[in-house]
Write a protein that holds these residues in place. Structure first.
Motif, PDB file in Angstrom:
ATOM      1  N   LYS A   9      33.185  31.757  61.078  1.00 38.98           N
ATOM      2  CA  LYS A   9      33.100  32.008  59.637  1.00 38.98           C
ATOM      3  C   LYS A   9      32.628  30.763  58.892  1.00 38.98           C
ATOM      4  CE  LYS A   9      36.044  33.172  55.721  1.00 38.98           C
ATOM      5  NZ  LYS A   9      37.412  33.378  55.293  1.00 38.98           N
ATOM      6  N   ASN A  10      32.949  29.578  59.423  1.00 34.55           N
ATOM      7  CA  ASN A  10      32.576  28.322  58.777  1.00 34.55           C
ATOM      8  C   ASN A  10      31.283  27.726  59.319  1.00 34.55           C
ATOM      9  OD1 ASN A  10      34.736  27.374  56.752  1.00 34.55           O
ATOM     10  ND2 ASN A  10      35.904  28.258  58.426  1.00 34.55           N
ATOM     11  N   GLY A  11      30.473  28.541  60.012  1.00 35.30           N
ATOM     12  CA  GLY A  11      29.129  28.091  60.375  1.00 35.30           C
ATOM     13  C   GLY A  11      28.892  27.682  61.810  1.00 35.30           C
ATOM     14  N   ALA A  12      29.846  27.806  62.688  1.00 34.25           N
ATOM     15  CA  ALA A  12      29.649  27.409  64.087  1.00 34.25           C
ATOM     16  C   ALA A  12      28.806  28.450  64.820  1.00 34.25           C
ATOM     17  CB  ALA A  12      30.995  27.260  64.784  1.00 34.25           C
ATOM     18  N   ASP A  13      27.899  27.976  65.667  1.00 37.37           N
ATOM     19  CA  ASP A  13      27.095  28.872  66.500  1.00 37.37           C
ATOM     20  C   ASP A  13      27.853  29.253  67.769  1.00 37.37           C
ATOM     21  OD1 ASP A  13      24.901  28.751  64.724  1.00 37.37           O
ATOM     22  OD2 ASP A  13      24.259  26.853  65.626  1.00 37.37           O
ATOM     23  N   ASP A  14      28.478  28.274  68.398  1.00 37.88           N
ATOM     24  CA  ASP A  14      29.272  28.490  69.612  1.00 37.88           C
ATOM     25  C   ASP A  14      30.634  27.837  69.447  1.00 37.88           C
ATOM     26  OD1 ASP A  14      27.388  29.872  71.273  1.00 37.88           O
ATOM     27  OD2 ASP A  14      26.315  27.970  71.494  1.00 37.88           O
ATOM     28  N   VAL A  15      31.649  28.476  69.995  1.00 35.05           N
ATOM     29  CA  VAL A  15      33.012  27.948  69.908  1.00 35.05           C
ATOM     30  C   VAL A  15      33.728  28.196  71.230  1.00 35.05           C
ATOM     31  CG1 VAL A  15      35.215  28.048  68.676  1.00 35.05           C
ATOM     32  CG2 VAL A  15      33.104  28.593  67.471  1.00 35.05           C
ATOM     33  N   ARG A  53      22.003  21.998  66.919  1.00 39.89           N
ATOM     34  CA  ARG A  53      21.946  21.102  68.085  1.00 39.89           C
ATOM     35  C   ARG A  53      23.106  20.096  68.113  1.00 39.89           C
ATOM     36  NH1 ARG A  53      16.632  19.834  70.645  1.00 39.89           N
ATOM     37  NH2 ARG A  53      15.541  21.811  70.525  1.00 39.89           N
ATOM     38  N   ALA A  54      23.935  20.136  67.114  1.00 43.13           N
ATOM     39  CA  ALA A  54      25.064  19.203  67.047  1.00 43.13           C
ATOM     40  C   ALA A  54      26.294  19.820  67.710  1.00 43.13           C
ATOM     41  CB  ALA A  54      25.378  18.859  65.596  1.00 43.13           C
ATOM     42  N   THR A  55      27.044  18.988  68.421  1.00 41.62           N
ATOM     43  CA  THR A  55      28.276  19.450  69.057  1.00 41.62           C
ATOM     44  C   THR A  55      29.430  18.532  68.676  1.00 41.62           C
ATOM     45  OG1 THR A  55      27.855  18.153  71.059  1.00 41.62           O
ATOM     46  CG2 THR A  55      27.060  20.434  71.041  1.00 41.62           C
ATOM     47  N   ALA A  56      30.629  19.079  68.746  1.00 42.58           N
ATOM     48  CA  ALA A  56      31.829  18.295  68.459  1.00 42.58           C
ATOM     49  C   ALA A  56      32.977  18.846  69.285  1.00 42.58           C
ATOM     50  CB  ALA A  56      32.171  18.360  66.976  1.00 42.58           C
ATOM     51  N   ALA A  57      33.896  17.969  69.630  1.00 45.51           N
ATOM     52  CA  ALA A  57      35.091  18.362  70.375  1.00 45.51           C
ATOM     53  C   ALA A  57      36.296  17.718  69.717  1.00 45.51           C
ATOM     54  CB  ALA A  57      34.984  17.935  71.828  1.00 45.51           C
ATOM     55  N   ALA A  58      37.422  18.422  69.765  1.00 53.75           N
ATOM     56  CA  ALA A  58      38.655  17.895  69.175  1.00 53.75           C
ATOM     57  C   ALA A  58      39.843  18.389  69.972  1.00 53.75           C
ATOM     58  CB  ALA A  58      38.787  18.336  67.726  1.00 53.75           C
ATOM     59  N   ASN A  59      40.893  17.590  69.989  1.00 54.18           N
ATOM     60  CA  ASN A  59      42.178  17.959  70.582  1.00 54.18           C
ATOM     61  C   ASN A  59      43.205  17.913  69.460  1.00 54.18           C
ATOM     62  OD1 ASN A  59      40.903  17.862  73.071  1.00 54.18           O
ATOM     63  ND2 ASN A  59      41.524  15.763  73.435  1.00 54.18           N
ATOM     64  N   ILE A  60      43.911  19.021  69.268  1.00 54.97           N
ATOM     65  CA  ILE A  60      44.943  19.026  68.232  1.00 54.97           C
ATOM     66  C   ILE A  60      46.243  19.563  68.822  1.00 54.97           C
ATOM     67  CG2 ILE A  60      43.312  19.255  66.322  1.00 54.97           C
ATOM     68  CD1 ILE A  60      44.050  22.203  66.140  1.00 54.97           C
ATOM     69  N   THR A  61      47.351  19.137  68.244  1.00 58.80           N
ATOM     70  CA  THR A  61      48.660  19.578  68.710  1.00 58.80           C
ATOM     71  C   THR A  61      49.406  20.371  67.645  1.00 58.80           C
ATOM     72  OG1 THR A  61      49.621  17.467  68.046  1.00 58.80           O
ATOM     73  CG2 THR A  61      48.938  17.682  70.339  1.00 58.80           C
ATOM     74  N   ASN A  62      48.812  20.480  66.471  1.00 57.87           N
ATOM     75  CA  ASN A  62      49.463  21.168  65.376  1.00 57.87           C
ATOM     76  C   ASN A  62      48.461  22.124  64.730  1.00 57.87           C
ATOM     77  OD1 ASN A  62      50.820  21.933  63.063  1.00 57.87           O
ATOM     78  ND2 ASN A  62      51.647  19.893  62.690  1.00 57.87           N
ATOM     79  N   GLU A  63      48.817  23.390  64.576  1.00 57.95           N
ATOM     80  CA  GLU A  63      47.890  24.365  64.005  1.00 57.95           C
ATOM     81  C   GLU A  63      47.475  24.016  62.583  1.00 57.95           C
ATOM     82  OE1 GLU A  63      48.523  28.533  64.327  1.00 57.95           O
ATOM     83  OE2 GLU A  63      49.153  28.380  66.406  1.00 57.95           O
ATOM     84  N   GLU A  65      46.397  21.246  61.643  1.00 55.90           N
ATOM     85  CA  GLU A  65      45.224  20.370  61.762  1.00 55.90           C
ATOM     86  C   GLU A  65      43.962  21.169  62.084  1.00 55.90           C
ATOM     87  OE1 GLU A  65      46.326  17.835  64.945  1.00 55.90           O
ATOM     88  OE2 GLU A  65      47.803  16.733  63.801  1.00 55.90           O
ATOM     89  N   LEU A  66      44.109  22.448  62.342  1.00 57.56           N
ATOM     90  CA  LEU A  66      42.990  23.276  62.792  1.00 57.56           C
ATOM     91  C   LEU A  66      41.849  23.305  61.770  1.00 57.56           C
ATOM     92  CD1 LEU A  66      41.727  25.307  64.710  1.00 57.56           C
ATOM     93  CD2 LEU A  66      42.967  27.079  63.501  1.00 57.56           C
ATOM     94  N   GLU A  67      42.175  23.494  60.494  1.00 59.85           N
ATOM     95  CA  GLU A  67      41.133  23.585  59.484  1.00 59.85           C
ATOM     96  C   GLU A  67      40.277  22.335  59.463  1.00 59.85           C
ATOM     97  OE1 GLU A  67      41.294  24.826  55.072  1.00 59.85           O
ATOM     98  OE2 GLU A  67      42.921  25.880  56.087  1.00 59.85           O
ATOM     99  N   THR A  68      40.892  21.171  59.555  1.00 54.50           N
ATOM    100  CA  THR A  68      40.157  19.920  59.544  1.00 54.50           C
ATOM    101  C   THR A  68      39.323  19.766  60.810  1.00 54.50           C
ATOM    102  OG1 THR A  68      41.950  18.929  58.290  1.00 54.50           O
ATOM    103  CG2 THR A  68      40.388  17.432  59.321  1.00 54.50           C
ATOM    104  N   ALA A  69      39.856  20.164  61.952  1.00 52.67           N
ATOM    105  CA  ALA A  69      39.158  19.976  63.220  1.00 52.67           C
ATOM    106  C   ALA A  69      37.957  20.886  63.366  1.00 52.67           C
ATOM    107  CB  ALA A  69      40.127  20.215  64.374  1.00 52.67           C
ATOM    108  N   VAL A  70      38.021  22.091  62.805  1.00 46.22           N
ATOM    109  CA  VAL A  70      36.972  23.091  63.021  1.00 46.22           C
ATOM    110  C   VAL A  70      35.977  23.158  61.876  1.00 46.22           C
ATOM    111  CG1 VAL A  70      36.545  25.556  63.349  1.00 46.22           C
ATOM    112  CG2 VAL A  70      38.416  24.458  64.543  1.00 46.22           C
ATOM    113  N   LYS A  71      36.365  22.743  60.689  1.00 49.72           N
ATOM    114  CA  LYS A  71      35.494  22.893  59.518  1.00 49.72           C
ATOM    115  C   LYS A  71      34.150  22.228  59.770  1.00 49.72           C
ATOM    116  CE  LYS A  71      36.161  24.346  55.181  1.00 49.72           C
ATOM    117  NZ  LYS A  71      37.150  25.069  54.496  1.00 49.72           N
ATOM    118  N   VAL A  72      33.089  22.985  59.533  1.00 51.89           N
ATOM    119  CA  VAL A  72      31.725  22.505  59.791  1.00 51.89           C
ATOM    120  C   VAL A  72      31.057  22.140  58.484  1.00 51.89           C
ATOM    121  CG1 VAL A  72      29.497  23.140  60.762  1.00 51.89           C
ATOM    122  CG2 VAL A  72      31.599  23.958  61.813  1.00 51.89           C
TER     123      VAL A  72
END
Length: 72
Positions: A9-15, A53-63, A65-72
């Motif tokens: 929904k926030n613009g990612a092509d692949d997740v 063509r841009a990629t990003a990876a994140a590790n989170i332990t608290n849901e 933090e999800l919005e910050t980690a995934v927001k594109v």
């Protein structure tokens, strides 16, 4: 929260999301007897997101933090 739908929904092509549940135990002995016993349960999310063509990876332990980690 559905992390894949949120990222798309926030613009990612692949997740890709990996959910890892960890169980840890600790026992302390003193004078041949147990003095402390503790258990921890932890959930961790490994997230990979691709936008064009841009990629990003994140590790989170608290849901939360999800919005910050995934927001594109």
């Amino acid at each position: 929260m559905d992390m894949v739908k949120f990222a798309k929904k926030n613009g990612a092509d692949d997740v890709a999301v990996e959910v890892i549940d960890e169980s840890m135990k600790q026992i302390r002995f003193a004078n041949n007897s147990v003095t402390i016993s503790a258990n921890w349960l932890r959930r961790r999310y490994d997230i990979f997101v691709a936008v064009k063509r841009a990629t990003a990876a994140a590790n989170i332990t608290n849901e939360s933090e999800l919005e910050t980690a995934v927001k594109v």
